[in-house]
Design an enzyme around this catalytic site. Structure first.
Site, PDB file in Angstrom:
ATOM      1  N   ASP A  32      13.825  37.723  25.628  1.00 17.18           N
ATOM      2  CA  ASP A  32      13.120  37.430  24.487  1.00 17.18           C
ATOM      3  C   ASP A  32      13.231  39.060  23.691  1.00 17.18           C
ATOM      4  OD1 ASP A  32      12.196  35.137  25.586  1.00 17.18           O
ATOM      5  OD2 ASP A  32      10.209  35.655  25.284  1.00 17.18           O
ATOM      6  N   ASP A  33      13.022  38.896  22.419  1.00 14.62           N
ATOM      7  CA  ASP A  33      12.677  39.915  21.478  1.00 14.62           C
ATOM      8  C   ASP A  33      14.158  40.544  20.893  1.00 14.62           C
ATOM      9  OD1 ASP A  33      10.021  39.523  22.354  1.00 14.62           O
ATOM     10  OD2 ASP A  33       9.813  41.275  23.163  1.00 14.62           O
ATOM     11  N   HIS A  83      12.469  32.960  18.336  1.00 14.41           N
ATOM     12  CA  HIS A  83      11.190  33.850  18.906  1.00 14.41           C
ATOM     13  C   HIS A  83      10.258  34.313  17.548  1.00 14.41           C
ATOM     14  CE1 HIS A  83       8.996  35.624  22.070  1.00 14.41           C
ATOM     15  NE2 HIS A  83       9.147  36.630  21.741  1.00 14.41           N
ATOM     16  N   HIS A  87       7.678  38.434  14.672  1.00 18.37           N
ATOM     17  CA  HIS A  87       7.303  38.631  16.397  1.00 18.37           C
ATOM     18  C   HIS A  87       5.845  38.577  16.366  1.00 18.37           C
ATOM     19  CE1 HIS A  87       6.772  40.226  20.529  1.00 18.37           C
ATOM     20  NE2 HIS A  87       7.584  39.256  20.676  1.00 18.37           N
ATOM     21  N   HIS A 175      13.336  40.724  29.145  1.00 13.18           N
ATOM     22  CA  HIS A 175      13.481  41.210  27.579  1.00 13.18           C
ATOM     23  C   HIS A 175      14.747  42.182  27.632  1.00 13.18           C
ATOM     24  CE1 HIS A 175       9.341  40.054  27.970  1.00 13.18           C
ATOM     25  NE2 HIS A 175       9.259  40.016  26.487  1.00 13.18           N
TER      26      HIS A 175
HETATM   27 ZN   LIG Z   1       8.322  38.439  22.496  1.00 14.15          ZN
END
Ligand SMILES: [Zn+2]
Length: 224
Positions: A32-33, A83, A87, A175
């Site tokens: 993620d991210d 995503h 954010h 992540h």
């Molecule tokens: Zn995230």
């Protein structure tokens, strides 16, 4: 019986080898991210060396910032999911806000890349967010193994947390935002490959487990 034959056919089409019991141990790593400059580049190199395909849930503003890295993720055969653009958390987001977050992210996805999954920041999303994802043909991807790598900076602790809990069909949340997370991801792969696990993308995992993905539906793991 019909279900079994369909499963074998899907595995054959995906070129996934089947062991004697038809129960190959498959899991997916999700990141993620990102993308994030040096961490994602190092991770991609490690994944390629280990012949692993993963799933990247990318933020729109970061795809905008790192278009070459985003393209590289796609060209290396990894799966790209959304995503959100900014954010920000989406548990109270109205329809208009949800459309903005999803649509604006879509604009930075590489041409030709099919997006199947949306993962809300923090895993929380309002009914409107789910509805908009459904209309865009996106399934909601959560996770079943979370070592909280964003809070722990010891790669061995992250690795042990995942390896001690893992089961066939799990979705691992990481992540690509720190050295410890990248180091842990590669150690997780090495240890689980030694145990006979194979790493595929989330879509491949669902297909291998004979699970038909439905837009708007939420998934935590994929087991047959
Ligand atoms: Zn995230």
């Amino acid at each position: 019986m019909k279900r079994y034959i369909t499963l074998i056919l899907v595995l054959f089409l995906l070129r996934i080898p089947v062991n004697a019991t038809g129960q190959e141990k498959l899991v997916t790593l999700t990141f993620d991210d990102g993308p994030s400059g040096r961490f994602t580049a190092r991770l991609l190199e490690g994944l390629e060396q280990r012949n692993v395909k993963a799933t990247f849930l990318l933020c729109g503003y970061r795809m905008e910032q790192y278009p070459k890295l985003t393209q590289q993720i796609y060209e290396m055969g990894h799966e790209i999911g959304l995503h959100g653009y900014s954010h920000k958390t989406l548990q109270h987001t109205c329809r208009q806000g949800a459309e903005r977050e999803i649509q604006k992210s879509m604009e930075f996805v590489p041409a030709g890349c099919k997006v199947t999954f949306f993962r809300s920041p923090g895993g929380l999303c309002s009914k409107d967010v789910v509805e908009v994802a459904k209309e865009r043909g996106l399934s909601i991807l959560h996770w079943s193994v979370d070592p909280k790598d964003w809070a722990i900076h010891e790669a061995s602790t992250i690795t042990n947390s995942v390896v001690s809990k893992i089961k066939n069909g799990d979705v691992i949340l990481l992540h690509d935002m720190s050295d410890s997370s990248v180091e842990a991801a590669l150690a997780i792969i090495d240890q689980l490959q030694a145990q006979g696990y194979r790493f595929v993308t989330a879509s491949q995992l669902a297909a291998a487990k004979n699970i038909q993905l439905c837009p708007g539906r939420e998934y935590r793991r994929f087991s047959s």
